[in-house]
Design an enzyme around this catalytic site. Structure first.
Site, PDB file in Angstrom:
ATOM      1  CG  ASP A   1       5.501   0.902  12.610  1.00 33.41           C
ATOM      2  OD1 ASP A   1       5.788   0.894  11.395  1.00 33.41           O
ATOM      3  OD2 ASP A   1       4.353   0.670  13.041  1.00 33.41           O
TER       4      ASP A   1
ATOM      5  CG  ASP B   1      15.047   2.947   0.299  1.00 36.45           C
ATOM      6  OD1 ASP B   1      13.847   3.205   0.115  1.00 36.45           O
ATOM      7  OD2 ASP B   1      15.487   1.796   0.469  1.00 36.45           O
TER       8      ASP B   1
ATOM      9  CG  ASN C   1       8.511  -3.882   8.195  1.00 39.05           C
ATOM     10  OD1 ASN C   1       8.667  -3.617   9.384  1.00 39.05           O
ATOM     11  ND2 ASN C   1       7.971  -3.038   7.344  1.00 39.05           N
TER      12      ASN C   1
ATOM     13  CG  HIS D   1       4.403  -4.592   9.545  1.00 41.94           C
ATOM     14  ND1 HIS D   1       4.889  -3.947   8.437  1.00 41.94           N
ATOM     15  CD2 HIS D   1       3.895  -5.763   9.088  1.00 41.94           C
ATOM     16  CE1 HIS D   1       4.692  -4.673   7.352  1.00 41.94           C
ATOM     17  NE2 HIS D   1       4.084  -5.794   7.716  1.00 41.94           N
TER      18      HIS D   1
ATOM     19  CD  GLU E   1      10.987   0.930   2.434  1.00 43.27           C
ATOM     20  OE1 GLU E   1      11.335   0.039   1.642  1.00 43.27           O
ATOM     21  OE2 GLU E   1       9.793   1.117   2.763  1.00 43.27           O
TER      22      GLU E   1
END
Length: 306
Positions: free
Chosen positions: A189, A172, A180, A185, A216
């Site tokens: 990404d 994780d 984010n 975002h 994630e």
């Protein structure tokens, strides 16, 4: 398309086998069978991309072969073109009802056969591309959760047969929501793609496997690796991601973006996947995050052979 496609040509007349071989051998790999029994044996052995199947053969005719192909798990999806002297509408209808993708009457015109073979193999090629895309995560370009389920079940059964350990790592990205929310975002990404590629590049063996599990989170499958060796791999993954030196918006335990990892190992004892291995790995991941993140924790690491 190229010669990596394999065609199985089945005909009891040598002249027809020779004609079809000469017609197609420059573009495809050709496997020959001269009767129904050979056809089934070679279909199971080679798993060709397409079968050109005669109908009128001694002992085992083409329709019988077709039924046997459709009954086999490994062969039912192989497309079949009947090439037959039986040219009535009823014969063609029967062949298509049995599952053939095409029906070519003898005597055939070589250019027509070539074009039909090419068209059907193009369809095979496109279908495989779509199948592959369906198993790849669109953002990170590593396998997705669906593909993980397939690989995990396959490796579980293989390790069960060989009494080998199977290790699982849940990964994780730490504080990813904050990342984010701070950078957006689009930046998030890019980070996920870099993390996924870093994990994939750090796995050394062909059998080692990483997939995006969701959000994630990633999951790593390590066949034939016990808990001690798997923890070494997990620590390598943790270090490689930290070494990317992706600045973290709120410096805390680490200046850079990091990952937490939880793992578990087990020697499978049954054919059906035991959910405990995944649950143990996931529980270890939760504990790693609770204990401060940017670390590796392992379930039952003190147990020998775990």
């Amino acid at each position: 398309m190229n010669s990596t496609f394999t065609l199985l040509v089945v005909d009891d007349e040598k002249q027809n086998r020779t004609l079809l071989t000469e017609l197609l051998q420059d573009d495809y790999q050709i496997v020959l069978a001269k009767n129904g029994v050979q056809a089934l044996e070679k279909a199971r052995q080679h798993l060709p991309d397409l079968i050109l199947l005669d109908v009128l053969m001694p002992q085992t005719d083409g329709f019988t072969v077709m039924r046997a192909l459709k009954a086999g798990d490994d062969t039912r999806h192989i497309p079949v073109i009947f090439v037959s002297a039986l040219d009535s509408a009823a014969d063609e209808e029967l062949g298509l009802e049995l599952g053939a993708v095409d029906y070519i009457a003898k005597p055939f015109h070589p250019p027509i056969v070539r074009v039909r073979v090419r068209n059907h193999l193009q369809a095979v090629h496109q279908r495989r591309l779509l199948e592959q895309l369906a198993l790849i995560d669109g953002l990170t370009e590593v396998p997705n959760r669906r593909r993980f389920a397939e690989v995990y079940a396959r490796e579980w059964r293989r390790c069960m047969r060989s009494s080998s350990p199977l290790s699982l790592i849940m990964v994780d990205v730490d504080h990813f929501k904050v990342f984010n929310d701070t950078y957006g975002h689009a930046a998030g990404d890019i980070v996920l793609k870099r993390v996924a590629q870093t994990i994939q590049d750090a796995l050394n063996r062909p059998a080692d496997f990483v997939a995006r599990y969701g959000g994630e989170e990633f999951v790593v499958v390590l066949p034939d690796i016990d808990a001690d060796r798997a923890q070494v791999v997990a620590e390598k993954l943790r270090a490689e991601v930290e070494r990317l030196h992706i600045p973290y918006p709120q410096p805390g335990a680490s200046q850079w973006l990091t990952i937490s990892l939880g793992g578990a190992s087990q020697i499978p004892k049954q054919a059906d996947v035991d959910d405990r291995l995944f649950i143990d790995a996931d529980t270890s991941l939760y504990a790693a995050k609770h204990d401060g993140r940017n670390r590796v924790l392992w379930a039952n690491a003190h147990l020998p052979g775990s």
